[in-house]
Structure formats: C-alpha cells, structure tokens
Design a protein around this motif. Structure first.
Motif, PDB file in Angstrom:
ATOM      1  N   ASP A   4      10.074  10.250  58.260  1.00  0.00           N
ATOM      2  CA  ASP A   4       9.013  11.177  58.009  1.00  0.00           C
ATOM      3  C   ASP A   4       8.035  12.050  59.894  1.00  0.00           C
ATOM      4  N   ALA A   5       9.028  12.755  59.788  1.00  0.00           N
ATOM      5  CA  ALA A   5       8.893  13.608  61.439  1.00  0.00           C
ATOM      6  C   ALA A   5       7.501  14.339  61.299  1.00  0.00           C
ATOM      7  N   ASP A   6       6.602  15.038  61.627  1.00  0.00           N
ATOM      8  CA  ASP A   6       5.471  15.291  61.694  1.00  0.00           C
ATOM      9  C   ASP A   6       5.968  17.176  61.349  1.00  0.00           C
ATOM     10  N   TYR A   7       7.566  17.128  62.439  1.00  0.00           N
ATOM     11  CA  TYR A   7       7.375  18.353  63.227  1.00  0.00           C
ATOM     12  C   TYR A   7       8.976  19.267  61.366  1.00  0.00           C
ATOM     13  N   HIS A   8       9.021  17.798  60.656  1.00  0.00           N
ATOM     14  CA  HIS A   8      10.220  18.400  59.436  1.00  0.00           C
ATOM     15  C   HIS A   8       9.257  19.790  58.788  1.00  0.00           C
ATOM     16  N   PRO A   9       8.403  19.279  58.554  1.00  0.00           N
ATOM     17  CA  PRO A   9       7.662  20.633  57.526  1.00  0.00           C
ATOM     18  C   PRO A   9       7.743  22.048  58.294  1.00  0.00           C
ATOM     19  N   ARG A  10       7.892  22.007  59.909  1.00  0.00           N
ATOM     20  CA  ARG A  10       7.918  23.290  60.738  1.00  0.00           C
ATOM     21  C   ARG A  10       9.020  23.784  61.027  1.00  0.00           C
ATOM     22  N   LEU A  11      10.789  23.319  60.393  1.00  0.00           N
ATOM     23  CA  LEU A  11      11.316  23.357  61.046  1.00  0.00           C
ATOM     24  C   LEU A  11      12.372  24.527  59.938  1.00  0.00           C
ATOM     25  N   THR A  12      12.869  25.330  60.626  1.00  0.00           N
ATOM     26  CA  THR A  12      13.244  26.849  59.938  1.00  0.00           C
ATOM     27  C   THR A  12      14.827  26.829  59.442  1.00  0.00           C
ATOM     28  N   SER A  13      15.139  25.631  59.838  1.00  0.00           N
ATOM     29  CA  SER A  13      17.277  25.710  59.469  1.00  0.00           C
ATOM     30  C   SER A  13      17.261  25.594  58.083  1.00  0.00           C
ATOM     31  N   PHE A  14      18.898  25.867  57.616  1.00  0.00           N
ATOM     32  CA  PHE A  14      19.565  26.202  56.760  1.00  0.00           C
ATOM     33  C   PHE A  14      19.542  24.366  56.138  1.00  0.00           C
ATOM     34  N   SER A  15      19.549  23.946  54.933  1.00  0.00           N
ATOM     35  CA  SER A  15      19.847  22.535  55.291  1.00  0.00           C
ATOM     36  C   SER A  15      21.480  22.137  54.539  1.00  0.00           C
ATOM     37  N   PRO A  16      22.652  21.642  54.839  1.00  0.00           N
ATOM     38  CA  PRO A  16      23.876  21.532  54.910  1.00  0.00           C
ATOM     39  C   PRO A  16      24.240  21.146  53.252  1.00  0.00           C
ATOM     40  N   THR A  17      24.620  21.703  52.350  1.00  0.00           N
ATOM     41  CA  THR A  17      24.798  21.044  50.755  1.00  0.00           C
ATOM     42  C   THR A  17      26.199  21.484  50.953  1.00  0.00           C
ATOM     43  N   PRO A  18      26.844  20.015  50.968  1.00  0.00           N
ATOM     44  CA  PRO A  18      28.474  20.117  50.288  1.00  0.00           C
ATOM     45  C   PRO A  18      28.703  19.768  49.144  1.00  0.00           C
ATOM     46  N   SER A  19      29.800  20.543  48.976  1.00  0.00           N
ATOM     47  CA  SER A  19      30.097  20.148  47.271  1.00  0.00           C
ATOM     48  C   SER A  19      31.888  20.785  47.466  1.00  0.00           C
ATOM     49  N   VAL A  20      32.543  19.974  45.984  1.00  0.00           N
ATOM     50  CA  VAL A  20      33.947  20.096  46.362  1.00  0.00           C
ATOM     51  C   VAL A  20      34.755  21.028  46.658  1.00  0.00           C
ATOM     52  N   SER A  21      34.198  22.472  45.852  1.00  0.00           N
ATOM     53  CA  SER A  21      34.311  23.426  46.717  1.00  0.00           C
ATOM     54  C   SER A  21      34.294  24.254  48.122  1.00  0.00           C
ATOM     55  N   ARG A  22      33.351  23.101  48.911  1.00  0.00           N
ATOM     56  CA  ARG A  22      33.605  23.688  50.171  1.00  0.00           C
ATOM     57  C   ARG A  22      33.301  22.646  50.795  1.00  0.00           C
ATOM     58  N   PRO A  23      34.177  22.748  52.232  1.00  0.00           N
ATOM     59  CA  PRO A  23      33.620  21.868  53.294  1.00  0.00           C
ATOM     60  C   PRO A  23      33.009  22.046  53.901  1.00  0.00           C
ATOM     61  N   THR A  24      31.665  21.111  54.935  1.00  0.00           N
ATOM     62  CA  THR A  24      31.059  21.028  54.851  1.00  0.00           C
ATOM     63  C   THR A  24      31.735  19.576  56.004  1.00  0.00           C
ATOM     64  N   ILE A  25      31.738  20.625  57.778  1.00  0.00           N
ATOM     65  CA  ILE A  25      32.384  19.777  58.869  1.00  0.00           C
ATOM     66  C   ILE A  25      31.505  19.439  59.714  1.00  0.00           C
ATOM     67  N   ILE A  26      31.409  18.151  60.351  1.00  0.00           N
ATOM     68  CA  ILE A  26      30.977  17.935  61.421  1.00  0.00           C
ATOM     69  C   ILE A  26      31.476  18.253  62.505  1.00  0.00           C
ATOM     70  N   VAL A  27      31.401  18.340  63.617  1.00  0.00           N
ATOM     71  CA  VAL A  27      32.413  17.736  65.075  1.00  0.00           C
ATOM     72  C   VAL A  27      31.442  16.975  65.922  1.00  0.00           C
ATOM     73  N   ALA A  28      32.102  16.297  65.955  1.00  0.00           N
ATOM     74  CA  ALA A  28      31.553  15.228  66.871  1.00  0.00           C
ATOM     75  C   ALA A  28      32.481  14.957  67.644  1.00  0.00           C
ATOM     76  N   SER A  29      31.773  13.777  69.020  1.00  0.00           N
ATOM     77  CA  SER A  29      32.467  13.436  69.804  1.00  0.00           C
ATOM     78  C   SER A  29      31.855  12.581  70.894  1.00  0.00           C
TER      79      SER A  29
END
Length: 325
Positions: free
Chosen positions: A264-289
């Motif tokens: 419940d962050a106050d800035y979330h309603p002002r965020l413009t980014s798209f939300s990731p939507t993983p599915s069986v047909s589409r990889p949603t990949i995190i690149v992390a180290s």
C-alpha cells in the motif's frame, strides 16, 4: 520461438554451452528432442546437432564434465522449485556474488536467438542497470521487422531523463522499430497520470505490450540505494513508506511484499508503468544478479509476476538456499 532452421548461429563458446545443456537434458533428464527444442527455443534439427556436437567434443562420459554442468543443474532446480517456463544460469566469471556482465550476456544471447526469426517479433523491455547491460551485449543486427517497446517511463517528475534509456539502445543495436514510453515513471498527481494514459500513444504502446512475444526486465530492491530513489523517480519519504509497508522488491516500479503482492504505497496510483502479465504462451523473464535481489526474485515468483529467470550461479544458489527458510 525460433526460426533458425537447421543452423546453429551463435558464438563458439555459447554453441558448446548449448550443446552441454542439450546433452544433459537428453541423457540425464531423459527429455525427448522435441521437449528439449521447446525448452531451448530452437528447432528439433538443431537439438540433434547439439547432441552430436556434445558427443564429438567428448562432453559426456557417463556424466557431464563441461563446466556448465552445475549451472545447468541449478537452472533445473530453479525451474522445478518455482514452476518456471524458462531459466538459464551463467557461470560466475567475476567470483563476486553480483555478476551483471555475465548475466547480461546470457540474456542478450537469449534475445539474439529469438530475433533470428524472420516473422515480426515484439519485445517488451524494462529499464535499469541489468537491462542496460543486456542492450550493450547484444550483437548488432539488421531486424527492421521487429519492435522494441518500453515497459516503463524514463523521466522524473520534473522532466529529467534517466541514463538508462534501454529501449532506444536495444532498438539501435538491432535496427528495430523503437517505442519508448516518454512520460514520468511516477507523476505528480493521479489526474496527471490519467491524462497521460488517455493519450492515443499510450494506448498504442499498451497494445504492443499485450502482443509482445517476450517481456524482459530487471528487478530492484528497497534500501538507501533503491534504483527508483537513486534515479530520482520517487522521494526518500516514498521510499521509506514502501519499505515500512513491507516492500522487499520492485518490479517495473511497483513495490511488492514477500508474497509478491503490491504494498500500500502512496505513489502506486501515480505509477505509469505497464504491469507484467505472464502466461503459458509468453515468457516474462527477470534478469537479476546479486544477494540484495534474492528476496525480490523470490517474491516475484511467489506472486506469479514472472515465469522466467536469467541469473548467475552464485545468485541462483542463494535463491534456492534462502527458499528453505
């Protein structure tokens, strides 16, 4: 996913690494060649050649003796543990816990394989240090039929641009069509966000994200060096509040708790980014180290926010180890 036919078009070292992976899946995991082809994103003919290459290079002798064997096993464990659609683990070249260059190269090779196909491909791409390394490591190509679309904005509230303009770099490397999101990551007000997202350009970008073949993004952590704070997208007060509300990770600007739920962050309603939507047909990949991103990665998978991971062996071990706690 790939239209490479019966060619193996990749760097020599990567070709041997892929041969080791194919052989391990075939001999150790008893996967069929069709299953291996689907997992590696190549044709069945290439799988046959990779297995033959592993034999000719004497990579197999009752057990896999290639240095990649442990990385392959770690990737399989992560896949099984989190139910991933795709996972790849890089050898840790630096010896440090964080090895963004190696992980960036591995992610770039994944994209290169996808971009070989002639049919138009749309890639949704995030921002940040890891994704900048992916764009930097990508081989130059001429793929004007493909599209690169940004999953998040690149501006602060006062109009200053971040130095992580990944979608432009990526598109330039492969001569693809470029679709940036030219708006603040977080706006000054909810009304401003609504006005920006009501524009025809935003709706077109949203449609491109929906049709994307793959989404690839980094992941952030909360603290004094949180990327959203360091890049000036949110304030110190907003950072503290996200942490106090249970934030352990940041994905495309959203603060998530240990179960992958939005805090419940106050800035979330002002965020413009798209939300990731993983599915069986589409990889949603995190690149992390890095150790500081381990909890964030686990949280993203707990919340089913992603179904793929590209990381290094040291980070992979930490993700698996901490999962037992």
């Amino acid at each position: 996913m790939s239209d490479t036919g019966d060619r193996i078009d990749m760097h020599g070292d990567r070709r041997i690494d892929l041969a080791a992976r194919a052989a391990w899946l075939y001999y150790e995991k008893s996967r069929t060649q069709d299953q291996i082809a689907a997992q590696l994103g190549v044709s069945r003919q290439i799988v046959q050649r990779l297995i033959a290459l592993a034999q000719s290079e004497k990579l197999m002798r009752f057990q896999l003796i290639h240095p990649m064997s442990e990385c392959i096993e770690l990737a399989e464990k992560l896949t099984d543990r989190f139910g991933l659609q795709y996972c790849d683990v890089a050898l840790n070249e630096s010896g440090n816990v964080e090895d963004i260059p190696s992980v960036g190269l591995l992610a770039a090779l994944y994209l290169e394989n996808l971009l070989q196909q002639k049919a138009p491909v749309t890639i949704g791409i995030g921002n940040g240090k890891a994704m900048r390394e992916v764009a930097r490591r990508l081989q130059q190509m001429n793929r004007p039929q493909h599209k690169c679309v940004s999953l998040m904005g690149n501006l602060t509230r006062d109009g200053r641009a971040s130095h992580y303009d990944v979608v432009t770099w990526l598109a330039e490397r492969i001569n693809a069509q470029c679709y940036p999101l030219p708006m603040p990551v977080v706006t000054n007000s909810i009304e401003e966000r609504k006005v920006l997202q009501a524009q025809p350009g935003y709706k077109m970008l949203s449609a491109l994200v929906d049709e994307a073949s793959v989404l690839m993004m980094g992941i952030g952590y909360w603290g004094a060096e949180a990327s959203l704070l360091m890049d000036g997208f949110i304030t110190p007060a907003e950072t503290r509040q996200a942490m106090e509300r249970g934030g352990v990770g940041e994905l495309l600007g959203s603060a998530i708790d240990s179960r992958g739920r939005l805090v419940d962050a106050d800035y979330h309603p002002r965020l413009t980014s798209f939300s990731p939507t993983p599915s069986v047909s589409r990889p949603t990949i995190i690149v992390a180290s890095g150790a500081n991103r381990v909890q964030a990665v686990q949280a993203a998978f707990a919340g089913s926010l992603a179904n793929g991971l590209i990381t290094d062996e040291n980070t992979a071990r930490l993700i698996l180890k901490d999962q037992h706690r």
